[in-house]
Scaffold this active site. Structure first.
Site, mmCIF file in Angstrom:
data_model
loop_
_atom_site.group_PDB
_atom_site.id
_atom_site.type_symbol
_atom_site.label_atom_id
_atom_site.label_comp_id
_atom_site.label_asym_id
_atom_site.label_seq_id
_atom_site.Cartn_x
_atom_site.Cartn_y
_atom_site.Cartn_z
ATOM 1 N N LYS A 63 8.878 7.435 3.995
ATOM 2 C CA LYS A 63 9.486 6.195 5.029
ATOM 3 C C LYS A 63 10.916 6.043 5.097
ATOM 4 O O LYS A 63 11.726 5.391 5.635
ATOM 5 C CB LYS A 63 8.380 4.745 4.073
ATOM 6 C CG LYS A 63 10.006 3.508 4.382
ATOM 7 C CD LYS A 63 8.986 3.062 6.018
ATOM 8 C CE LYS A 63 9.688 1.632 6.454
ATOM 9 N NZ LYS A 63 10.628 0.899 4.783
ATOM 10 N N GLU A 104 0.809 -1.205 -0.041
ATOM 11 C CA GLU A 104 -0.380 0.076 -0.152
ATOM 12 C C GLU A 104 1.253 1.777 -0.393
ATOM 13 O O GLU A 104 0.718 2.216 -0.887
ATOM 14 C CB GLU A 104 -1.200 -0.181 1.154
ATOM 15 C CG GLU A 104 -2.255 -0.585 1.094
ATOM 16 C CD GLU A 104 -3.020 0.368 -0.357
ATOM 17 O OE1 GLU A 104 -3.120 0.939 -0.303
ATOM 18 O OE2 GLU A 104 -3.551 -0.721 -1.353
ATOM 19 N N GLY A 105 1.764 1.266 0.623
ATOM 20 C CA GLY A 105 2.459 2.284 0.660
ATOM 21 C C GLY A 105 3.017 2.541 -0.908
ATOM 22 O O GLY A 105 3.240 4.092 -1.146
ATOM 23 N N HIS A 106 3.969 1.705 -1.171
ATOM 24 C CA HIS A 106 3.366 1.980 -2.934
ATOM 25 C C HIS A 106 2.518 2.367 -3.929
ATOM 26 O O HIS A 106 2.759 3.628 -4.547
ATOM 27 C CB HIS A 106 4.319 0.855 -4.068
ATOM 28 C CG HIS A 106 5.937 0.780 -3.220
ATOM 29 N ND1 HIS A 106 6.002 -0.880 -3.057
ATOM 30 C CD2 HIS A 106 6.817 1.010 -3.590
ATOM 31 C CE1 HIS A 106 7.112 -1.126 -2.824
ATOM 32 N NE2 HIS A 106 8.010 0.036 -2.524
ATOM 33 N N ARG A 127 10.318 -5.570 3.040
ATOM 34 C CA ARG A 127 11.783 -6.455 3.638
ATOM 35 C C ARG A 127 10.539 -7.168 4.528
ATOM 36 O O ARG A 127 11.127 -7.758 4.937
ATOM 37 C CB ARG A 127 12.474 -5.613 3.856
ATOM 38 C CG ARG A 127 13.480 -4.878 2.593
ATOM 39 C CD ARG A 127 14.678 -4.848 3.259
ATOM 40 N NE ARG A 127 16.070 -4.849 2.362
ATOM 41 C CZ ARG A 127 16.298 -3.625 2.205
ATOM 42 N NH1 ARG A 127 16.070 -2.140 1.780
ATOM 43 N NH2 ARG A 127 17.591 -3.131 1.016
ATOM 44 N N VAL A 159 2.844 4.428 5.499
ATOM 45 C CA VAL A 159 1.772 3.906 5.191
ATOM 46 C C VAL A 159 1.651 3.004 6.327
ATOM 47 O O VAL A 159 2.920 2.357 5.724
ATOM 48 C CB VAL A 159 1.329 3.343 3.902
ATOM 49 C CG1 VAL A 159 0.014 2.921 4.152
ATOM 50 C CG2 VAL A 159 0.772 4.404 2.957
HETATM 51 P P1 PAJ Z 1 11.902 1.174 -3.112
HETATM 52 O O1 PAJ Z 1 11.953 1.070 -1.164
HETATM 53 O O2 PAJ Z 1 11.171 0.181 -3.801
HETATM 54 O O3 PAJ Z 1 10.641 1.835 -2.218
HETATM 55 C C1 PAJ Z 1 10.014 2.823 -3.851
HETATM 56 C C2 PAJ Z 1 9.044 4.547 -2.942
HETATM 57 O O4 PAJ Z 1 7.901 3.878 -2.520
HETATM 58 C C3 PAJ Z 1 10.137 5.274 -2.049
HETATM 59 O O5 PAJ Z 1 9.941 6.397 -2.488
HETATM 60 C C4 PAJ Z 1 9.861 4.615 -0.675
HETATM 61 O O6 PAJ Z 1 10.264 6.386 0.132
HETATM 62 C C5 PAJ Z 1 8.493 4.879 -1.014
HETATM 63 N N1 PAJ Z 1 7.717 3.471 0.213
HETATM 64 C C6 PAJ Z 1 8.303 1.961 0.928
HETATM 65 N N2 PAJ Z 1 7.863 2.516 1.766
HETATM 66 C C7 PAJ Z 1 6.344 3.335 2.146
HETATM 67 C C8 PAJ Z 1 5.395 3.356 2.604
HETATM 68 N N3 PAJ Z 1 5.501 2.148 4.379
HETATM 69 N N4 PAJ Z 1 4.501 4.651 2.961
HETATM 70 C C9 PAJ Z 1 4.802 5.487 1.862
HETATM 71 N N5 PAJ Z 1 6.099 5.388 0.877
HETATM 72 C C10 PAJ Z 1 6.855 4.011 1.403
HETATM 73 O O7 PAJ Z 1 13.624 3.564 -2.023
HETATM 74 C C11 PAJ Z 1 13.086 2.653 -3.428
HETATM 75 O O8 PAJ Z 1 12.796 1.729 -3.691
HETATM 76 C C12 PAJ Z 1 14.730 3.108 -3.893
HETATM 77 O O9 PAJ Z 1 15.256 3.435 -3.286
HETATM 78 C C13 PAJ Z 1 14.654 3.798 -5.596
HETATM 79 C C14 PAJ Z 1 14.020 5.855 -4.469
HETATM 80 C C15 PAJ Z 1 13.355 3.386 -6.720
HETATM 81 C C16 PAJ Z 1 15.489 3.931 -5.997
HETATM 82 O O10 PAJ Z 1 16.607 2.129 -6.595
#
Ligand code: PAJ
Length: 275
Positions: free
Chosen positions: A140, A26-28, A178, A167
């Site tokens: 995050k 849901e974060g993504h 993870r 989120v």
């Molecule tokens: P990733 O870990 O896949 O996260 C992609 C995006 O989703 C990032 O901007 C991250 O901050 C956001 N995100 C992850 N979990 C979240 C959550 N619980 N709530 C809100 N947003 C969340 O971050 C990366 O990938 C990589 O470092 C990337 C920027 C793609 C570069 O490779």
């Protein structure tokens, strides 16, 4: 992709990009929805970026499920999925990196040398390929957001960075790709991360101003979990990420932490305005 990006720009469409490493939660999807609100065409990128992983980290076992991701991205409003290969992104002999200074020397940067160099390099490449007007990242990864903002400014990327709120699962754990690594027992213990941040917020609201007292309490709550190994608990200025020892009224601070459960490393944070 580059030609498609040119066409969108030429058609006066507002292009939004959401860079990710996939395995959506849901974060993504919240980032994709926010991007959709702010742009006409949303490009979601999925690329597990090898240059931001250290040799001992989880690059090869990072969870992947492209079919499910494609479905979820589309249902959240994504128009185009960009899924380049490692060979495409880092054509041999690859020789150019983008590196942000100061901000990357603390917190995650200290714990994971070269990590942010990999992040900023791939994000700069994604910006150049997708030519967005808007790019959405999550709070995050608070330091990553700050580093990308700095790079965008320093390198004159002509786009707006939007940061979306964290989120969480119903019990407070910040969503992360993870989290699937956690055993059922570790998953239960991991609630201490968000619970300890809520405690820090309450302490600050109640007038506590000594960082060591606040981080001490956070460490105690997390340390009470038998499988938790604390990497760091930190209170810093939200804008500069400089460590703060005494909170003052009017400050906006970032309380952030990284904790390992076995091989799984989790991060979480909260931004607090000191009254
Ligand atoms: P990733 O870990 O896949 O996260 C992609 C995006 O989703 C990032 O901007 C991250 O901050 C956001 N995100 C992850 N979990 C979240 C959550 N619980 N709530 C809100 N947003 C969340 O971050 C990366 O990938 C990589 O470092 C990337 C920027 C793609 C570069 O490779």
């Amino acid at each position: 992709m580059q030609r498609a990006a040119d066409l969108f720009r030429a058609g006066s469409k507002v292009v939004g990009v959401v860079p990710t490493m996939g395995y959506f939660h849901e974060g993504h999807l919240s980032l994709v929805r926010l991007a959709k609100q702010r742009s006409d065409v949303v490009i979601t990128t999925i690329f597990v970026n090898p240059t931001q992983f250290a040799p001992h980290e989880d690059f090869s076992r990072y969870p992947r499920d492209l079919e499910r991701d494609a479905r979820l991205a589309e249902s959240a409003g994504s128009d185009i999925l960009f899924v380049p290969s490692v060979e495409e992104m880092y054509e041999v002999p690859y020789q150019t990196y983008v590196e942000v200074g100061g901000l990357t020397s603390v917190l995650e940067g200290k714990a994971r040398p070269d990590h942010f160099r990999g992040v900023t390099t791939v994000v700069a490449k994604i910006f150049n390929i997708t030519k967005p007007h808007v790019a959405v990242f999550g709070q995050k990864d608070a330091q990553q957001a700050a580093v990308i903002r700095q790079m965008t400014k320093d390198m004159n990327f002509d786009l707006k960075i939007i940061i979306a709120p964290i989120v969480r699962e119903a019990d407070g754990l910040a969503m992360s790709s993870r989290n699937v690594y956690l055993s059922p027992d570790e998953r239960k213990q991991s609630v201490a991360l968000s619970a300890s941040l809520r405690r820090a917020e309450a302490m600050i609201a109640a007038g506590e101003r000594r960082s060591l007292v606040i981080t001490g309490e956070v460490m105690q709550m997390i340390g009470a979990q038998p499988s938790a190994m604390i990497d760091y608990v930190s209170i810093s200025q939200n804008s500069t990420l400089e460590e703060v020892s005494e909170l003052r009224s009017g400050m906006t601070v970032l309380v952030s932490l990284a904790v390992r459960f076995g091989p799984t490393r989790l991060i979480d944070n909260t931004v607090v305005e000191v009254r």
